[in-house]
Design a protein around this motif. Structure first.
Motif, mmCIF file in Angstrom:
data_model
loop_
_atom_site.group_PDB
_atom_site.id
_atom_site.type_symbol
_atom_site.label_atom_id
_atom_site.label_comp_id
_atom_site.label_asym_id
_atom_site.label_seq_id
_atom_site.Cartn_x
_atom_site.Cartn_y
_atom_site.Cartn_z
ATOM 1 N N LEU A 246 81.665 35.603 47.786
ATOM 2 C CA LEU A 246 83.551 34.756 47.815
ATOM 3 C C LEU A 246 84.719 36.232 48.127
ATOM 4 O O LEU A 246 85.464 36.107 48.376
ATOM 5 C CB LEU A 246 83.612 34.232 46.879
ATOM 6 C CG LEU A 246 82.585 32.398 46.509
ATOM 7 C CD1 LEU A 246 83.324 31.962 45.095
ATOM 8 C CD2 LEU A 246 83.090 32.174 48.094
ATOM 9 N N ALA A 247 83.616 37.261 47.228
ATOM 10 C CA ALA A 247 84.460 39.000 47.223
ATOM 11 C C ALA A 247 84.887 39.413 48.189
ATOM 12 O O ALA A 247 85.079 40.956 48.366
ATOM 13 C CB ALA A 247 84.326 39.358 45.825
ATOM 14 N N ARG A 251 86.357 41.305 58.085
ATOM 15 C CA ARG A 251 87.797 41.361 58.151
ATOM 16 C C ARG A 251 88.048 40.282 59.653
ATOM 17 O O ARG A 251 89.364 40.044 60.379
ATOM 18 C CB ARG A 251 87.920 42.856 58.722
ATOM 19 C CG ARG A 251 88.279 43.804 58.215
ATOM 20 C CD ARG A 251 88.204 45.508 58.698
ATOM 21 N NE ARG A 251 88.978 46.357 57.264
ATOM 22 C CZ ARG A 251 88.851 46.680 55.957
ATOM 23 N NH1 ARG A 251 87.694 45.826 55.436
ATOM 24 N NH2 ARG A 251 89.446 47.606 55.549
ATOM 25 N N ASP A 252 87.068 40.058 60.087
ATOM 26 C CA ASP A 252 86.661 38.609 60.781
ATOM 27 C C ASP A 252 85.414 37.741 60.729
ATOM 28 O O ASP A 252 84.789 38.579 59.882
ATOM 29 C CB ASP A 252 86.758 39.724 62.715
ATOM 30 C CG ASP A 252 85.681 40.896 62.368
ATOM 31 O OD1 ASP A 252 84.758 39.878 62.282
ATOM 32 O OD2 ASP A 252 86.213 41.759 63.193
ATOM 33 N N ARG A 461 90.616 36.269 49.618
ATOM 34 C CA ARG A 461 90.314 36.513 50.289
ATOM 35 C C ARG A 461 91.978 38.390 51.003
ATOM 36 O O ARG A 461 91.048 39.252 50.202
ATOM 37 C CB ARG A 461 88.786 36.350 51.608
ATOM 38 C CG ARG A 461 88.101 36.173 50.328
ATOM 39 C CD ARG A 461 87.402 35.554 51.614
ATOM 40 N NE ARG A 461 85.524 35.389 51.231
ATOM 41 C CZ ARG A 461 84.565 34.897 52.000
ATOM 42 N NH1 ARG A 461 84.772 34.065 52.990
ATOM 43 N NH2 ARG A 461 84.051 34.804 51.666
ATOM 44 N N ARG A 462 92.400 37.849 51.384
ATOM 45 C CA ARG A 462 93.513 38.326 52.007
ATOM 46 C C ARG A 462 94.084 39.315 50.627
ATOM 47 O O ARG A 462 93.803 40.472 50.729
ATOM 48 C CB ARG A 462 94.283 37.698 52.202
ATOM 49 C CG ARG A 462 93.972 37.286 54.380
ATOM 50 C CD ARG A 462 95.857 36.395 54.373
ATOM 51 N NE ARG A 462 96.176 35.765 54.319
ATOM 52 C CZ ARG A 462 95.608 34.475 54.310
ATOM 53 N NH1 ARG A 462 94.529 34.402 55.469
ATOM 54 N NH2 ARG A 462 96.111 33.638 54.000
ATOM 55 N N SER A 467 93.945 44.589 45.696
ATOM 56 C CA SER A 467 94.564 44.570 44.679
ATOM 57 C C SER A 467 93.383 45.671 44.339
ATOM 58 O O SER A 467 93.207 46.003 43.556
ATOM 59 C CB SER A 467 93.393 42.887 44.451
ATOM 60 O OG SER A 467 94.325 41.643 44.442
ATOM 61 N N PHE A 468 92.277 45.700 45.488
ATOM 62 C CA PHE A 468 91.632 46.777 44.767
ATOM 63 C C PHE A 468 91.200 47.621 46.295
ATOM 64 O O PHE A 468 91.829 47.145 47.598
ATOM 65 C CB PHE A 468 89.903 45.896 45.448
ATOM 66 C CG PHE A 468 89.792 45.035 43.584
ATOM 67 C CD1 PHE A 468 90.236 45.580 42.863
ATOM 68 C CD2 PHE A 468 90.291 43.795 43.939
ATOM 69 C CE1 PHE A 468 89.809 44.488 41.408
ATOM 70 C CE2 PHE A 468 90.182 43.146 43.065
ATOM 71 C CZ PHE A 468 89.864 43.193 41.702
ATOM 72 N N GLU A 469 90.313 49.214 46.296
ATOM 73 C CA GLU A 469 90.967 50.099 46.991
ATOM 74 C C GLU A 469 89.154 49.910 48.213
ATOM 75 O O GLU A 469 88.344 49.630 47.301
ATOM 76 C CB GLU A 469 90.431 51.446 46.178
ATOM 77 C CG GLU A 469 89.479 52.856 47.763
ATOM 78 C CD GLU A 469 89.703 53.974 46.785
ATOM 79 O OE1 GLU A 469 89.527 54.422 47.711
ATOM 80 O OE2 GLU A 469 89.734 53.569 45.273
ATOM 81 N N ILE A 470 89.400 50.186 49.432
ATOM 82 C CA ILE A 470 88.188 49.425 50.381
ATOM 83 C C ILE A 470 88.121 50.789 50.939
ATOM 84 O O ILE A 470 88.716 51.513 51.716
ATOM 85 C CB ILE A 470 88.082 47.927 51.216
ATOM 86 C CG1 ILE A 470 88.879 47.089 50.163
ATOM 87 C CG2 ILE A 470 87.403 48.468 52.230
ATOM 88 C CD1 ILE A 470 88.313 46.491 49.527
#
Length: 476
Positions: A246-247, A251-252, A461-462, A467-470
């Motif tokens: 879920l987390a 992106r698509d 998810r958006r 909220s967090f670094e990717i």
């Protein structure tokens, strides 16, 4: 002001209590308690210490209250396939034998040889890949060794189901974990009575299946007194991989998901199961997911290998190497020209006496360079995982007919920059790593949605991206 929620995320080696809130649309987390977990040897089997595990669950709840972080709701996720049986008085029957125990060896062959149940038929009905520790095989092995235990059983609960029962007194089998038993029909998303009957298991022990997002109940008076407050129990995806899925801030719809932890779970998200012979041959699984989705994936041995290597090195030297030190040593070995890979899914790596020895033996048998130093051993593990990921992505493409555009890695393994880059290089796809706390986040996201902080999964998810670094890794 929004509500406060608590994820109790328990893995095979440790557990933690993480409080989560939504503040100005962003997810904010705080860890309040952490504890160790692990298998113990008892009466010839590898078992979970369920009393100690529950004691830590309660202690973490108490600490959260003591720190002024009283949650409105809590959710528990754990590993899959393992279970407890209860008698008519709700007492545990026997021990909670763990999935790394050897009792299920040969069960599939026995079932097929005696024409009880073929794997092909079982896969067509439930879509769950073959693993020798699947719950169905565990139950059959238990029936063979201790028929009296199945005869006296009145309730079957998987590990998170049992912990929930101890907290609130309500019995239920949550869907995402139940699906891993290989006894849940992929079409009906309910217990497959035909499979249960074929295995000679008592149908009445299985509880009604409940979906993630269900409010199960509130703490019993005894638990409320012990922790100093009461809270609702909301079912997340109680299978930790289901929560981690879920987390994924994909992106698509052409994203590969990889939950990287003790196990590596690689696959995609589907709206219907794929139970074809080709899928069975490739050993992909259709595990239940949130809102009736399917997590179409393959289980790969994962960081279990390097975790064991690290422990062994610590025993040899008297000092446990850090993860960063292992990565740096692997990079040095690569620079010096060492190269070797093994099949990470060999049964020998499941529960070895010495992981280092098994890795060396596998290299020797395959005619590869045999790793001698700690860096060379670590390099074999990391490069072998990346190679296996690439193979699985190709299989996934062939089975689904989808050209994938990226790999999204969540979980503790998303911190490993070397493995992330090696994965991008091996697959030829960009890798997006993070968030690290994937499983706890997915657990909390179900609670956030139940509260109304986000209207749906897509919105949650958006919010992950804000909220967090990717971190992005491009193939070289």
């Amino acid at each position: 002001m929004g509500q406060r929620h608590l994820a109790i995320d328990i893995g095979a080696s440790s557990g933690r209590h993480i409080v989560g809130e939504v503040i100005d649309g962003r997810m904010v987390l705080e860890e309040v308690y952490r504890f160790e977990n692990g298998l113990i040897e008892k009466d010839g089997h590898l078992c979970w210490d369920m009393d100690k595990l529950f004691k830590n669950v309660v202690e973490g709840l108490r600490v959260a209250g003591e720190r002024g972080l009283v949650p409105d709701t809590i959710g528990i996720d754990t590993w899959a396939v393992d279970y407890v049986l209860l008698d008519a008085d709700d007492h545990r029957i026997g021990d909670a034998v763990g999935y790394r125990d050897s009792r299920t060896q040969g069960v599939r062959d026995l079932l097929e040889k005696q024409h009880i149940l073929s794997f092909d038929e079982q896969y067509m009905r439930c879509g769950i890949q073959y693993q020798q520790f699947n719950t169905c095989y565990q139950l059959y092995a238990q029936k063979a060794e201790h028929p009296e235990q199945l005869a006296s059983a009145r309730t079957f609960l998987m590990v998170p189901d049992y912990l929930n029962f101890l907290l609130c007194g309500v019995k239920a089998n949550e869907y995402t974990n139940a699906s891993t038993t290989a006894l849940v029909n992929a079409k009906t998303m309910d217990w497959d009575n035909g499979l249960i009957d074929r295995l000679g298991l008592p149908r009445e022990i299985f509880q009604p299946i409940s979906m993630p997002g269900t409010v199960l109940g509130t703490f019993t008076p005894e638990i409320a007194e012990r922790v100093g407050y009461s809270a609702q129990i909301v079912l997340p995806a109680t299978h930790d991989t289901g929560s981690a899925w879920l987390a994924v801030p994909a992106r698509d719809e052409k994203a590969v998901y990889l939950s990287s932890g003790t196990w590596s779970l690689l696959g995609c998200e589907l709206r219907s199961a794929i139970t074809t012979p080709a899928s069975a041959q490739a050993n992909f699984t259709n595990e239940g997911g949130y809102e009736g989705r399917f997590r179409y994936l393959k289980n790969i041995m994962g960081l279990w290998m390097i975790q064991n290597v690290r422990r062994e090195l610590g025993k040899e030297t008297g000092a446990l190497p850090s993860w960063g030190e292992l990565v740096k040593a692997a990079e040095a070995a690569r620079t010096e020209g060492f190269a070797a890979t093994v099949d990470v899914d060999q049964p020998a790596f499941l529960a070895p006496q010495s992981m280092v020895s098994e890795i060396r033996q596998a290299c020797r048998e395959a005619g590869k360079s045999v790793p001698e130093t700690a860096g060379e051993v670590a390099l074999v593990v990391y490069d072998s995982l990346a190679s296996d990921y690439a193979r699985c992505v190709q299989e996934l493409k062939e089975l689904t007919g989808t050209d994938y555009t990226s790999i999204n890695i969540v979980g503790g393994g998303s911190n490993n920059a070397y493995l992330n880059q090696a994965t991008a290089d091996a697959t030829g796809l960009p890798v997006f790593a993070g968030p690290t706390e994937g499983t706890a986040l997915g657990n909390l996201m179900v609670q956030f949605i139940a509260e109304g902080a986000y209207p749906d999964l897509e919105s949650a998810r958006r919010a992950l991206k804000d909220s967090f670094e990717i971190t992005e890794y491009q193939p070289r």
